[in-house]
Design a protein around this motif. Structure first.
Motif, PDB file in Angstrom:
ATOM      1  N   THR A 169      -9.905  -2.253  10.729  1.00 16.96           N
ATOM      2  CA  THR A 169      -8.756  -2.637  11.052  1.00 16.96           C
ATOM      3  C   THR A 169      -7.476  -1.329  11.391  1.00 16.96           C
ATOM      4  OG1 THR A 169      -6.687  -4.151  10.050  1.00 16.96           O
ATOM      5  CG2 THR A 169      -7.768  -2.278   8.848  1.00 16.96           C
ATOM      6  N   HIS A 170      -6.545  -1.431  11.614  1.00 18.50           N
ATOM      7  CA  HIS A 170      -5.476  -0.525  11.767  1.00 18.50           C
ATOM      8  C   HIS A 170      -5.277   0.292  13.163  1.00 18.50           C
ATOM      9  CE1 HIS A 170      -2.442   2.461  10.910  1.00 18.50           C
ATOM     10  NE2 HIS A 170      -1.655   1.182   9.474  1.00 18.50           N
ATOM     11  N   HIS A 171      -6.239  -0.436  13.985  1.00 18.48           N
ATOM     12  CA  HIS A 171      -6.462   0.246  15.642  1.00 18.48           C
ATOM     13  C   HIS A 171      -5.152   1.113  16.308  1.00 18.48           C
ATOM     14  CE1 HIS A 171     -10.495  -0.321  15.108  1.00 18.48           C
ATOM     15  NE2 HIS A 171     -10.133  -1.742  14.558  1.00 18.48           N
TER      16      HIS A 171
ATOM     17  N   THR B 232       1.127  -1.483  -0.044  1.00 15.24           N
ATOM     18  CA  THR B 232      -0.211  -0.141   0.032  1.00 15.24           C
ATOM     19  C   THR B 232       0.666   0.865  -0.371  1.00 15.24           C
ATOM     20  OG1 THR B 232      -0.044   0.428   2.275  1.00 15.24           O
ATOM     21  CG2 THR B 232      -1.745  -0.812   1.140  1.00 15.24           C
ATOM     22  N   HIS B 233       2.248   1.736   0.480  1.00 18.12           N
ATOM     23  CA  HIS B 233       2.708   2.297   0.690  1.00 18.12           C
ATOM     24  C   HIS B 233       3.840   2.083   2.079  1.00 18.12           C
ATOM     25  CE1 HIS B 233       0.806   2.748   4.530  1.00 18.12           C
ATOM     26  NE2 HIS B 233       1.436   3.856   5.387  1.00 18.12           N
ATOM     27  N   SER B 234       5.112   3.097   1.335  1.00 18.16           N
ATOM     28  CA  SER B 234       6.359   2.067   2.406  1.00 18.16           C
ATOM     29  C   SER B 234       6.770   2.398   3.566  1.00 18.16           C
ATOM     30  CB  SER B 234       7.685   2.953   1.446  1.00 18.16           C
ATOM     31  OG  SER B 234       7.612   4.536   1.686  1.00 18.16           O
TER      32      SER B 234
ATOM     33  N   THR C 104      -6.575   0.589   3.981  1.00 11.69           N
ATOM     34  CA  THR C 104      -5.553   1.328   4.992  1.00 11.69           C
ATOM     35  C   THR C 104      -4.155   1.716   4.412  1.00 11.69           C
ATOM     36  OG1 THR C 104      -4.720   0.362   7.039  1.00 11.69           O
ATOM     37  CG2 THR C 104      -4.784  -0.779   5.607  1.00 11.69           C
ATOM     38  N   ASP C 105      -4.195   2.621   4.790  1.00  7.46           N
ATOM     39  CA  ASP C 105      -3.812   3.875   5.285  1.00  7.46           C
ATOM     40  C   ASP C 105      -4.861   4.870   4.489  1.00  7.46           C
ATOM     41  OD1 ASP C 105      -1.688   2.386   6.298  1.00  7.46           O
ATOM     42  OD2 ASP C 105      -1.524   3.193   8.032  1.00  7.46           O
ATOM     43  N   THR C 106      -5.805   5.029   4.930  1.00 11.77           N
ATOM     44  CA  THR C 106      -6.785   6.204   4.595  1.00 11.77           C
ATOM     45  C   THR C 106      -7.036   7.314   4.478  1.00 11.77           C
ATOM     46  OG1 THR C 106      -7.864   3.849   4.413  1.00 11.77           O
ATOM     47  CG2 THR C 106      -9.629   6.277   3.801  1.00 11.77           C
TER      48      THR C 106
ATOM     49  N   ALA D  24       7.339   1.700   7.852  1.00  8.73           N
ATOM     50  CA  ALA D  24       7.563   0.763   7.835  1.00  8.73           C
ATOM     51  C   ALA D  24       6.690  -0.303   8.639  1.00  8.73           C
ATOM     52  CB  ALA D  24       8.777   1.227   9.301  1.00  8.73           C
ATOM     53  N   ASP D  25       5.362  -0.364   9.356  1.00  9.14           N
ATOM     54  CA  ASP D  25       4.416  -0.998   9.418  1.00  9.14           C
ATOM     55  C   ASP D  25       3.884  -1.783   8.064  1.00  9.14           C
ATOM     56  OD1 ASP D  25       3.372   1.338   9.161  1.00  9.14           O
ATOM     57  OD2 ASP D  25       1.786   0.401  10.209  1.00  9.14           O
ATOM     58  N   HIS D  26       4.139  -1.627   7.360  1.00  9.57           N
ATOM     59  CA  HIS D  26       3.771  -2.608   6.091  1.00  9.57           C
ATOM     60  C   HIS D  26       4.740  -2.449   4.591  1.00  9.57           C
ATOM     61  CE1 HIS D  26      -0.330  -0.445   6.085  1.00  9.57           C
ATOM     62  NE2 HIS D  26       0.566   0.874   7.017  1.00  9.57           N
ATOM     63  N   PHE D  27       6.082  -2.463   5.458  1.00  4.31           N
ATOM     64  CA  PHE D  27       7.246  -1.635   4.065  1.00  4.31           C
ATOM     65  C   PHE D  27       8.504  -2.947   5.183  1.00  4.31           C
ATOM     66  CE2 PHE D  27      10.073  -0.553   1.046  1.00  4.31           C
ATOM     67  CZ  PHE D  27      10.057  -1.278   0.213  1.00  4.31           C
TER      68      PHE D  27
HETATM   69 ZN   LIG Z   1      -0.891   1.686   8.569  1.00  2.00          ZN
END
Ligand SMILES: [Zn+2]
Length: 268
Positions: A235-237, A75-77, A170-172, A79-82
């Motif tokens: 999600t993503h709480h 989704t994007h870079s 997410t993230d939105t 750190a929590d996603h990549f």
């Molecule tokens: Zn995130």
């Protein structure tokens, strides 16, 4: 379409390290659905969405095998996603594989980072752009523009297969008008959408609190993107949202919104 939420926590998870927020303390004491690893999901066990720092743990917990993946979509870079370093374990010398079993899809920042980190490694990396659909393994996948991480081309994703349509959001943040316009009339069977800020409203507009979530859902309803038959799951709480799983359920279930949790599975 079988959707599995592997993680449903914000950037620092719940309980967050170095945190004594009420929600972190509650999670440490009670466990269960209040333990939230970093947000990620997998569709039909083959399309992996994001690859964050908790991926190893999530797969072990769910009894899943990364060798089943045909695609990893970013989704994007943030750190929590990549977690770029974790990609190395897909290839020799960590196993016998000369090629990763999955194609990587990501924006320009993701693609560049992978090429710089692994210049000699045979990862297949495909650059993705918002509002430009692509095909992968029988799925039509369309990245759409969130109001998040505006320094790069961040994505939410629409997945379509077998007459079903799923929005992973997410993230939105509160979408820009052009994103709402793009979604108009595209009815979703399921929407998984962030509610990072829970009960705490902040000036930051790259994430949703409960109030913003209703605002976005109201516009999607007016748009024909969701209706009473659409499954809505959060999600993503974040622990900073001051909302336990139970408290979120009390606030959101009466509005037909389900509160996501790690390991939740959704069938559409
Ligand atoms: Zn995130």
């Amino acid at each position: 379409m079988h959707i599995r939420l592997l993680g449903t926590g914000g950037a620092d998870g719940i309980p967050a390290m170095y945190s004594n927020t009420r929600v972190s303390q509650h999670a440490r004491a009670h466990g269960g659905k209040d333990i939230r690893s970093r947000t990620a999901a997998v569709i039909d066990d083959v399309l992996k969405i994001d690859f964050g720092p908790d991926t190893w743990h999530q797969l072990a917990r769910e009894g899943l095998d990364a060798q089943d993946w045909t695609a990893v979509l970013f989704t994007h870079s943030d750190a929590d996603h990549f977690a770029i370093d974790e990609l190395q374990y897909a290839l020799y010398p960590f196993n016998e594989c000369e090629f990763a079993g999955f194609q990587i899809y990501g924006n320009a920042v993701i693609c560049r980072a992978i090429m710089e980190r692994y210049p000699e490694w045979p990862f297949e990396v495909v650059m993705t752009h918002n509002f430009e659909p692509f095909e992968h393994g029988g799925y039509t996948i369309t990245p759409i523009l969130p109001r998040h991480k505006e320094s790069e081309e961040a994505h939410n994703f629409i997945f379509e297969a077998d007459g079903k349509r799923f929005l992973y959001a997410t993230d939105t943040g509160v979408y820009f008008d052009r994103t709402f316009e793009y979604l108009a009339g595209k009815r979703m069977d399921c929407v998984v959408i962030e509610c990072t800020e829970g009960f705490v409203h902040t000036p930051y507009n790259g994430h949703l609190d409960v109030k913003d979530l209703h605002l976005v859902l109201d516009r999607l309803r007016a748009n024909g993107t969701i209706d009473h038959g659409t499954l809505i799951v959060t999600t993503h709480h974040s622990h900073n949202g001051d909302a336990t799983h139970n408290e979120l359920e009390q606030a959101l279930n009466p509005h037909g919104i389900l509160v996501g949790f790690d390991g939740m599975t959704i069938e559409i």
